[in-house]
Structures are given as structure tokens and as C-alpha cells.
Design an enzyme around this catalytic site. Structure first.
Site, short mmCIF file in Angstrom:
data_model
loop_
_atom_site.label_atom_id
_atom_site.label_comp_id
_atom_site.label_asym_id
_atom_site.label_seq_id
_atom_site.Cartn_x
_atom_site.Cartn_y
_atom_site.Cartn_z
N LYS A 185 0.87 -1.19 0.00
CA LYS A 185 0.00 0.00 0.00
C LYS A 185 0.90 1.23 0.00
O LYS A 185 1.36 1.69 1.04
CB LYS A 185 -0.91 -0.01 1.23
CG LYS A 185 -2.26 0.73 1.03
CD LYS A 185 -2.18 2.18 0.63
CE LYS A 185 -1.90 3.07 1.81
NZ LYS A 185 -1.89 4.53 1.40
N LEU A 189 -0.01 9.98 -2.23
CA LEU A 189 0.62 11.17 -2.81
C LEU A 189 1.64 10.84 -3.89
O LEU A 189 2.05 11.73 -4.64
CB LEU A 189 1.29 12.00 -1.71
CG LEU A 189 0.35 12.65 -0.69
CD1 LEU A 189 1.15 13.37 0.38
CD2 LEU A 189 -0.62 13.61 -1.38
N GLY A 238 6.77 5.76 7.74
CA GLY A 238 5.94 6.96 7.68
C GLY A 238 6.00 7.72 9.00
O GLY A 238 6.99 7.64 9.74
N THR A 242 0.95 7.85 12.65
CA THR A 242 0.34 6.72 11.95
C THR A 242 0.92 5.40 12.44
O THR A 242 0.21 4.41 12.61
CB THR A 242 0.53 6.84 10.43
OG1 THR A 242 -0.02 8.09 10.00
CG2 THR A 242 -0.15 5.71 9.69
N SER A 244 1.92 4.68 15.39
CA SER A 244 1.30 4.35 16.68
C SER A 244 -0.06 3.68 16.47
O SER A 244 -0.40 2.71 17.17
CB SER A 244 1.12 5.61 17.53
OG SER A 244 2.38 6.15 17.89
N GLU A 260 9.56 2.18 10.77
CA GLU A 260 10.59 3.19 10.48
C GLU A 260 9.86 4.52 10.41
O GLU A 260 9.14 4.80 9.45
CB GLU A 260 11.31 2.86 9.16
CG GLU A 260 12.69 3.48 9.07
CD GLU A 260 12.74 4.79 8.33
OE1 GLU A 260 12.37 5.82 8.93
OE2 GLU A 260 13.13 4.79 7.15
N CYS A 294 13.25 11.20 6.17
CA CYS A 294 13.02 10.91 7.58
C CYS A 294 14.31 11.03 8.39
O CYS A 294 14.29 11.38 9.56
CB CYS A 294 12.43 9.50 7.74
SG CYS A 294 13.36 8.23 6.87
N GLU A 393 9.61 17.26 13.51
CA GLU A 393 10.05 16.98 12.15
C GLU A 393 9.27 17.85 11.16
O GLU A 393 8.04 17.89 11.19
CB GLU A 393 9.81 15.50 11.83
CG GLU A 393 10.28 15.09 10.45
CD GLU A 393 10.08 13.61 10.20
OE1 GLU A 393 10.99 12.99 9.62
OE2 GLU A 393 9.02 13.07 10.57
#
Length: 503
Positions: A185, A189, A238, A242, A244, A260, A294, A393
Site C-alpha cells: 500500500k 501522494l 511513515g 500513523t 502508533s 521506520e 526521515c 520533524e
């Protein structure tokens, strides 16, 4: 340069299928802000079909087609995928550039890495055969024990938009090498090249159902995939928020996850460096991939003895960055991925200024670009540790700066974050570099550089940057389960109970 976006459906069980609810999502070119195509929008109904296809694919021919096939068989497909990626490199790079705004030369580099990733895991798949039945020393000579490594099963792979195809490769290649069936998935975007990966798998004859690709929104497609009772593992890259949610849903089924997540990584520059070399690494570490990394080393810690001169150098280097349409030759900074991300980045900059920081350079739309989600790289000084720009971030081309006076202070500031993905140190004193590298609370450390990434080395973070490792042999292990097999080899009875025949 007109580039046609292929019109694709969902890829389920080796075939292109229209979403059950027939919904689609527009593709917006971040350079022009124009709609240039659409992707299918999967929902829970499509997830059901994909999970069913994946489970049947693993069970087909009693698992001999894939799950229990030799690593050499799986390696053949992985190498064929790598070859197709290389063959289509130019086209895929252009599609990625117009889909997510990545400079074309970066996107081309990514395609080389994608092919290399599939080739690397083909090698590891072959080596896996030789590692089966690895003996375990046990203290009783009446037993022998060995270990089997087996695929974990059906895996849900949820990937981000900053490295659209490369992040897919980091998950798909090891999952397939291990013998799993995957449901990918990608981010809504930037999904175009993920769908092309499906087409490539179809072209090379990958058994149906082994890779399924569901494009769509997170709540509608990602959430039902992560929480599905017949998905045996979830790997996610990501945001921490999300991540969590995925962990919480997986916990209900005691389902393993690999995470990650975000980062707010430091780069520490001591006062014994070549200023130009250090300046280039400092801006590369934060502005590469349009600042949407990231692991971006977005907190610059510079020794007070060289701070003013070094910041002057940084500004000079930033003025020399070509900001343009990603397809233009020499582009080094394209647009951020979407209107929402553009507004978010600008809001971070304005908030920093409101909190008392100084915008030394950039942080606005470049004057020569009237359209597109472009942000001139921002250098923000006078930062305190209580400011949002220090803590959170940004995921855009924004570098915040603090000075330090001692090695201990630098380490304390570097570790002053809830995240722990990457960290960098730049100094000519290699003993100091080793000390600082050991003291950093991060999963990845760079010495005299920032952001290099090799398929052979483990990638992942600590603290709220997640857990588990991708890449290298560690990336394969995460898709394997370990089975202990122990055999009694003595001809003598066990003898714990009295034998009925002797009573």
C-alpha cells in the site's frame, strides 16, 4: 517534455482490477499544480480480495510454487525484476519526478538503487538455502537440534511518498526473497511507480498473488490492511502518529510490526573542519530529496568558534542550489510533494520566527517560480531547545542551527530529541568522531558525511523513530520466522517412567 501517466487499476492476484467501489484519486504534479492523471482508490473490500489472493498464492501446490520453493527459484524472479527496472530506468525516473517533485537526477539514482536492492536480495535468497538446518549445540548427546528459517506468511507493506519506488523495494524485495506474499500500500501522494512495479512483476511472470498493489488513502486502505486478521506482519515507513495507530491495531492480534518512523536528526560540526566540505554535507544532509527525508540531519550544531564563518558558507552554498522544474538539467531542489506539505513547511518557518528565531536565509517561495510547491531552503538561527522547530520533524528543506562550546555539550544537544534515527559528526579528529558516534542515541551514524545509504547495511532507528531494521541481512530476517527442530537420536528408551512391560 510531455510524459504520459499510465492509467492503472489495482493489482490483485496477478491481474489489473477496478476497485470494488470504483473510486479514483487525482494525481497532482507538484511542479505545475495540475492534475495529470489518477490512481485507483482501494477500500476494505479490495483489501479482502488481495489478502485472499495472497493466502491462496502461498498455499498453491502445497506451498511449492513460492513459500517452500528454493531460494534459487525466488532469486530468478527478483533478478528479472531488477533487470526490468534497469531497462525502464529513464521512464521510471521521469514518472517519479513528475509524481513527487524529486529532481530527475536523484530519481535516476534511486532507480539504480531499486535494481540493486532486488539483485542483492536475490543473492540472499539463494544463500538462505544453505543456511537451513543450521545446527544448534545442545548439552546432551542423545539429542540433535537445528533451526529452520521460514517465511512469516502474508505481509502488509505500507510505504511513504518521499522515495516512492525505493521504499517499496526495501520492503518488497526482502519479503519476496524470504518466501512471503506481499500486499503493498504505497502513499496516495506518490503511487505511480509502485503500480509500474506491479506491471513489471506481471511482465516477468511472478506467480499470481505473490505481490498485490493497493493504492488508496490510509484510513480506507492502509488501516484495514494493517488490522486484517489474515495479514501475518506489517512493515510501515511513515509518520510516528500513523505508526502508533498501526501498532495499536496490530497489538489486538499480537501481530509483529516493523516501524521506520520520523526523525529530527543532528549534524555536529567541530571547529577543525574544512568549511566548504562541511557546508556541503550540512546542506546535502538536510536538502537532499527536497528536504523530505526521515533521516534528514535538520538540526545543525556548529562549534561557536566557527559559527559565523560557517553560516556565511552555508548561505553561499544555498544560493548556488538550482531550484527548478525537476526535469530541468542540473535541478537540485524541486517542489515539496503537495499543497498540504507546502503549507505545513511554511507554517513551521513562520512559527519559528514568531517564537524568536531568525530566518537567516530562505523559507519562502523562490521569486522566479510562480507555480508549484517550491520552498527556498531555509536556514534558521537563534534557535532554543523549547522551540517547535527544534523538536518537531518538518519534512521539508528547513535547517535549524544552534552553537556549542564543548564536545559534551554537543552530545547533550544532539540527543535532546524524542527521535533516534540518524546522526552525523564532522571533524578531522577521528578519535573524537568515534567517541561522539558511540555517544549518539541513534540507529544510524555518519562520520564526515550525511545520508549515504547502502543496501548491505542495516537501516532503522531507536526511541520514537521506530524499531526493527531494514536492508542488509537484517532486512531479510524480519520476514522470516525461526523454527527449532530437536530430535532424539539415542537407541535407548527415555526411561523417565517405569515401563509397564517390566511391572
Amino acid at each position: 517534455m510531455a510524459i504520459s501517466i499510465p492509467t492503472r487499476q489495482l493489482f490483485i492476484d496477478g491481474e489489473w482490477r477496478e476497485p470494488v467501489l470504483k473510486k479514483r484519486i487525482p494525481i497532482i504534479n507538484p511542479t505545475t499544480e495540475e492534475t495529470i492523471g489518477s490512481i485507483p482508490a482501494a477500500t476494505a473490500e479490495d483489501v479482502e480480495l488481495a489478502v485472499d489472493a495472497a493466502r491462496k498464492a502461498l498455499a498453491r501446490n502445497k506451498g511449492k510454487d513460492w513459500r517452500s520453493a528454493s531460494g534459487a527459484v525466488r532469486a530468478k524472479y527478483l533478478r528479472a525484476i531488477a533487470a526490468k527496472i534497469t531497462e525502464r530506468k529513464s521512464e521510471l525516473a521521469k514518472l517519479e519526478a513528475i509524481d513527487c517533485g524529486k529532481p530527475l537526477e536523484e530519481a535516476a539514482w534511486d532507480m539504480d538503487d531499486v535494481a540493486g536492492c532486488f539483485d542483492y536480495y536475490a543473492d540472499l535468497a539463494e544463500r538462505l538455502d544453505a543456511k537451513q538446518k543450521a545446527p544448534v549445540d545442545v548439552p546432551m548427546d542423545t539429542f540433535k537440534s537445528y533451526v529452520l528459517k521460514e517465511p512469516i506468511g502474508v505481509v502488509g507493506l505500507i510505504t511513504p511518498w518521499n522515495y516512492p519506488l525505493l521504499m517499496c523495494a526495501w520492503k518488497v524485495a526482502p519479503a519476496l526473497a524470504a518466501g512471503c506474499a506481499a500486499i503493498l500500500k504505497p502513499s496516495e501522494l506518490a503511487s505511480v511507480t509502485s503500480l509500474e512495479l506491479a506491471e513489471i512483476c506481471k511482465d516477468v511472470g511472478l506467480p499470481s498473488g505473490i505481490l498485490n498493489v493497493l493504492t488508496g488513502y490510509g484510513p480506507e486502505a492502509g488501516a484495514p490492511l494493517a488490522s486484517h486478521p489474515h495479514v501475518d506482519k506489517v512493515a510501515f515507513t511513515g509518520s510516528s502518529a500513523t505508526g502508533s495507530k498501526i501498532m495499536a491495531s496490530a497489538a489486538q492480534l499480537v501481530k509483529p510490526v516493523t516501524m521506520e518512523l520520523g526523525g529530527k536528526s543532528p549534524i555536529v560540526v567541530f571547529d577543525d573542519v574544512d568549511l566548504d566540505k562541511a557546508a556541503e554535507w550540512a546542506i546535502f544532509g538536510c536538502f537532499w530529496t527536497n528536504g523530505q527525508i526521515c533521516s534528514a540531519t535538520s538540526r545543525l550544531l556548529v562549534h561557536e568558534n566557527i559559527a559565523d564563518e560557517f553560516l556565511d558558507k552555508i548561505v553561499q552554498w544555498c544560493k548556488n542550489i538550482k531550484i527548478s522544474d525537476p526535469l530541468e538539467e542540473g535541478c537540485r531542489l524541486g517542489p515539496v510533494v503537495s499543497a498540504g506539505q507546502y503549507e505545513k513547511v511554511l507554517k513551521f518557518v513562520s512559527t519559528a520566527e514568531q517564537e524568536g528565531a531568525k530566518i537567516l536565509y530562505g523559507g519562502v517561495r523562490p521569486k522566479h517560480l510562480k507555480k508549484g510547491y517550491f520552498v527556498e531552503p531555509a536556514i534558521i538561527t537563534n534557535v532554543t531547545t523549547s522551540m517547535q522547530i527544534w523538536k518537531e520533524e518538518v519534512f521539508g528543506p528547513v535547517l535549524c542551527v544552534k552553537t556549542f562550546s564543548s564536545e559534551d555539550e554537543a552530545i547533550e544537544l544532539a540527543n535532546d530529541t524524542i527521535y533516534g534515527l540518524g546522526a552525523a559528526v564532522i571533524s578531522n579528529d577521528l578519535e573524537r568522531c568515534d567517541r561522539v558516534a558511540k555517544a549518539f542515541q541513534a540507529g544510524i551514524v555518519w562520520i564526515n558525511c550525511s545520508q549515504p545509504c547502502f543496501t548491505q547495511a542495516p537501516w532503522g532507528g531507536i526511541k520514537r523513530s521506530g524499531f526493527g531494521r531494514e536492508l542488509g541481512e537484517w532486512g531479510l530476517d524480519t520476514y522470516l520466522t525461526v523454527k527449532q527442530v530437536t530430535q532424539y537420536i539415542s537407541d535407548e528408551p527415555w526411561g523417565w517412567y517405569k515401563s509397564p512391560s517390566k511391572l
